[in-house]
Each structure stands twice: as structure tokens, then as C-alpha cells.
Design an enzyme around this catalytic site. Sequence first.
Site, PDB file in Angstrom:
ATOM      1  N   TYR A 110       0.776  -0.782   0.174  1.00 10.61           N
ATOM      2  CA  TYR A 110       0.121  -0.312  -0.282  1.00 10.61           C
ATOM      3  C   TYR A 110       0.537   1.146  -0.032  1.00 10.61           C
ATOM      4  O   TYR A 110       1.662   1.362   0.556  1.00 10.61           O
ATOM      5  CB  TYR A 110      -0.524  -0.152   1.451  1.00 10.61           C
ATOM      6  CG  TYR A 110      -2.041   1.315   1.242  1.00 10.61           C
ATOM      7  CD1 TYR A 110      -2.936   1.526   0.601  1.00 10.61           C
ATOM      8  CD2 TYR A 110      -1.024   1.896   2.711  1.00 10.61           C
ATOM      9  CE1 TYR A 110      -3.444   2.804   0.839  1.00 10.61           C
ATOM     10  CE2 TYR A 110      -2.413   3.840   2.175  1.00 10.61           C
ATOM     11  CZ  TYR A 110      -2.991   3.317   1.586  1.00 10.61           C
ATOM     12  OH  TYR A 110      -4.410   4.455   1.409  1.00 10.61           O
ATOM     13  N   ASP A 136       9.090   2.604   0.279  1.00  5.26           N
ATOM     14  CA  ASP A 136       8.247   3.385   0.993  1.00  5.26           C
ATOM     15  C   ASP A 136       8.052   2.541   1.859  1.00  5.26           C
ATOM     16  O   ASP A 136       8.133   1.826   2.231  1.00  5.26           O
ATOM     17  CB  ASP A 136       6.683   2.775  -0.312  1.00  5.26           C
ATOM     18  CG  ASP A 136       5.682   3.683   0.884  1.00  5.26           C
ATOM     19  OD1 ASP A 136       6.298   3.984   2.245  1.00  5.26           O
ATOM     20  OD2 ASP A 136       4.701   3.858   0.323  1.00  5.26           O
ATOM     21  N   LYS A 151       4.329   9.026   8.844  1.00  5.18           N
ATOM     22  CA  LYS A 151       4.204   8.411  10.131  1.00  5.18           C
ATOM     23  C   LYS A 151       5.214   8.738  11.528  1.00  5.18           C
ATOM     24  O   LYS A 151       3.907  10.010  11.971  1.00  5.18           O
ATOM     25  CB  LYS A 151       3.841   6.715  10.198  1.00  5.18           C
ATOM     26  CG  LYS A 151       2.299   6.256   9.255  1.00  5.18           C
ATOM     27  CD  LYS A 151       2.411   4.718   9.255  1.00  5.18           C
ATOM     28  CE  LYS A 151       2.098   4.097   8.319  1.00  5.18           C
ATOM     29  NZ  LYS A 151       0.095   4.192   8.798  1.00  5.18           N
TER      30      LYS A 151
HETATM   31  N1  PLP Z   1       3.256   4.314   2.540  1.00  9.60           N
HETATM   32  C1  PLP Z   1       3.061   3.348   2.952  1.00  9.60           C
HETATM   33  C2  PLP Z   1       3.605   2.505   3.617  1.00  9.60           C
HETATM   34  C3  PLP Z   1       1.596   3.049   4.110  1.00  9.60           C
HETATM   35  O1  PLP Z   1       1.348   2.294   5.039  1.00  9.60           O
HETATM   36  C4  PLP Z   1       1.083   3.777   4.279  1.00  9.60           C
HETATM   37  C5  PLP Z   1      -0.063   4.377   5.170  1.00  9.60           C
HETATM   38  O2  PLP Z   1      -0.585   3.388   5.980  1.00  9.60           O
HETATM   39  C6  PLP Z   1       0.716   5.405   2.994  1.00  9.60           C
HETATM   40  C7  PLP Z   1       1.901   4.449   2.186  1.00  9.60           C
HETATM   41  C8  PLP Z   1      -0.517   6.367   3.619  1.00  9.60           C
HETATM   42  O3  PLP Z   1       0.400   7.273   4.328  1.00  9.60           O
HETATM   43  P1  PLP Z   1      -0.940   8.082   4.929  1.00  9.60           P
HETATM   44  O4  PLP Z   1      -2.107   7.182   5.257  1.00  9.60           O
HETATM   45  O5  PLP Z   1      -0.110   9.139   5.628  1.00  9.60           O
HETATM   46  O6  PLP Z   1      -1.718   9.069   3.513  1.00  9.60           O
END
Ligand code: PLP
Length: 414
Positions: free
Chosen positions: A130, A225, A253
Site C-alpha cells: 500500500y 516506501d 508516520k
Molecule cells: N505507504 C505506506 C507503506 C503506508 O503504510 C501508508 C499508510 O498506511 C502510506 C504510504 C500512506 O500514508 P498516509 O496514510 O499518511 O497518506
Amino acid sequence: KHIPGGVNSPVRAFKSVGGKPFFVKKGEGSKIYDIDGNSYIDYVCSWGLLILGHSPPAVINALKNKIKFGLSYGAPTEIETELAQLIKKCIPSIELLRFVNSGTEATMSAIRLARGFTGRNKIVKFEGCYHGHADSFLIKAGSGVATLGLPASTGVTREVAKDTINLPYNDVENFTKVVEKKHEEIAGIILEPVAGNMGVIPAEKEFIEKIRELTQKYDIVLIFDEVISGFRVALGGAQEFYNVNPDLTCLGKIIGGGLPVGAYGGRKDIMEKIAPLGPVYQAGTLSGNPVAMTAGYQTIKELMKPDVYQKLEKLGKKLESGIRSNLDKLGIELQYNRIGSISALFFTEEKVYDFASAQKSDTKRYARYFHEMLNRGIFLPPSQFEANFISLAHTENDIEKTIKANHLSLKRLF
Ligand code: PLP
């Protein structure tokens, strides 16, 4: 009546586990308290970001001092540079970085940059990872998309979708075949080096190394990511853990310490393509907000203290051995994946190494497990496809209580 589904992010609605979500009154240390007077040991930890636990005094006090000077200026401040320096020190592959307001913004901007830098269109991502909710990523995605069983989001145009190539996670052969064939079209490859949105699935070392090798060979921008894994699996994130440097890293986060922050950064020659230095546009009214920067700065300062990651590993290991011993005693076979302080108990007997194997989990039984645990004062993620997080505020006693609750809950389910 007022907010779609009553929530501002889908998984919060408990849709896949049933029941109604509790409404939160406050968080303190390892616990979260609802407005009905219940308290829970929290393994959601605001979806991983509360690595210091709820309301850490160092962060709260720094914020109290900071807000006296105003909340936002829309002009540069010293704290932005200070946080950038701290992050660069922990993650040396980052030579320049840009702050944004969420993980979604970070990944969305990183792929635009990869496209701008290479002049190519296609992005490779992996099933079950994700990367936030930008259009390009909402195809066979993890997290809430997996929880709700959506193959893809409607509203994403076919034109956008055709530029995203989705491949199975941890499948070296498939990946190699596709990249060898299509490399001239591929701008970037993005992955969670430790997948945390289909439960928890660490990448196999061979998989990560092959990705690095081929991206280097074909000048494809490799994007890690690390919105979950950054400052979580090690101070230097998954790239430190695997000893593999990407070209760009996305963060979120933890680096906001509880306030909305994301960042993307990496190789200087690539990052210099961003406006105002270069032609790739990206901006934000609240980007680098001084209050949010202060929370991130204090959080990372705490994480730089000695033995932090050893402590998280110790707690993670204790929870794992307790749960494994419960499974043995009860004669139940379930899969448990863990790396440091993140873990997932999969309700399947077969090894979980990609999205397809994660989806073999019995999500109905997970739903019952979730409620059994909640009734015993333990708040787990309301979905089989999310990670459990331990914070530095969790105590050995919390872990022991959780192991006990796990035993009683599993006993009721099998
Ligand atoms: N990338 C990863 C690995 C994530 O776990 C998340 C959110 O859970 C995101 C991107 C997106 O972040 P946000 O929810 O702050 O937009």
C-alpha cells in the site's frame, strides 16, 4: 449522518471485523481509552506512528513550548532544516529531502519525480503493498483496499491504471522477466521493503537485491516506501536492515511524531529536479509546518538514544514466543511473521510470503479473534491485513497480559 461511514479513513470503521468502533477519549503510554470508560493495550499505535507510545512527555513538552510562537508561517523555519539533518544522519542514502503532509503525498510526489527524471511513464508496484491513495497505486493494493476486498478503486481512469504494472511480492523470477522486457518504459519501481499492509511480510533478501541490481542496470529509479518501516525496523529503516540503498525513500508516520508529516528524499541529482531547482512541480501550504516538524524532531531524538531498537526487539520477541507457545499448547497451526516490533498473526497454516498467500487467511476467524481480544482489553488492528505495532511505552507486563488474552481467545476459537 455527517462523515461517510462515520470515519475519516476506511479501516477505522471495523467493517471487516464487524461491530462498531469505539470512540477515543485519550491515549497514554501503551494504552488507549474510549469515551465509554474502557481502556485497551494498544497494538494499532495510530497505524504504527506512535513508536514512543501515546502522549510521550518529551514530544508533548516540546510542542507546548513551540506553539507559543505561532502555528504556521508559510515561510522557511530552522526546525525544518534541523529535522532534515537528523533524518539524513539516520538514513544516509538521503542526500536531499522534501517534507510533505502525509505518506500519500510522499509516494505520489516520488513517482512524479521518477517520471520527470527518467522521461518514462510506467511504475512497477507489488501486489498487497500500500502506498497511499493516489490513483496510480490503487490497483491490487494492501491496507484498506485489501480489507474491503476491492480489486481496485473506481474513479481511477484506465489511462492511469495502464501505467501501473503490478507484480507479485517476493517473486524474483516474474520480476526479472518483466523488467528485462519492459525496462525502457519503466520510470520507477516502488515497494515496501518490509510489507506492512498485507499483515507483515518482510521482503526476501534475494528479492530486494535483484530489484536493486536491475534498477541500477537499467537506470530505473528505485523507491523504497518506508512510511511504516522507516525508523521502525531500525533507526535507518529497512534499507539499513537489508543493507540496500534505494534511489529515493518515502517516509511518513513516525517522522511526524503524531502530527501530519511525510517526506521523500534521496539522490541529490534526482531531488534537484524538484521545483524550485528543477521542472518537477510539488508544493504544500502546510509542508514543513513548524509544529509538526517539532514533534518529528523530538521523536527522532528519542529514537537515537542507546538501546531503543534492542528494547523493541526484546518486547517483540517476548510476544512472539508467548504466542507461539500458546499455539503449541493448543495444538493450533497459524503463521506468525515478525520483524522487530511489527508482527502479524495470520489465520492460515501455510507460509505467508506474498499477497496471495496472505489472502488464504481465514478473515472471519480473525474477526472473531479481534473481538475476543478487544473484550479482554487488547486493541489489535481491525483487519487481518494490517500490522501489529509495539511501542517503547509497552511494558513486559503489557506483553504478558496480551499473551494470556491470546491464549484464552484462541481457545474460544478453535
Ligand atoms: N505507504 C505506506 C507503506 C503506508 O503504510 C501508508 C499508510 O498506511 C502510506 C504510504 C500512506 O500514508 P498516509 O496514510 O499518511 O497518506
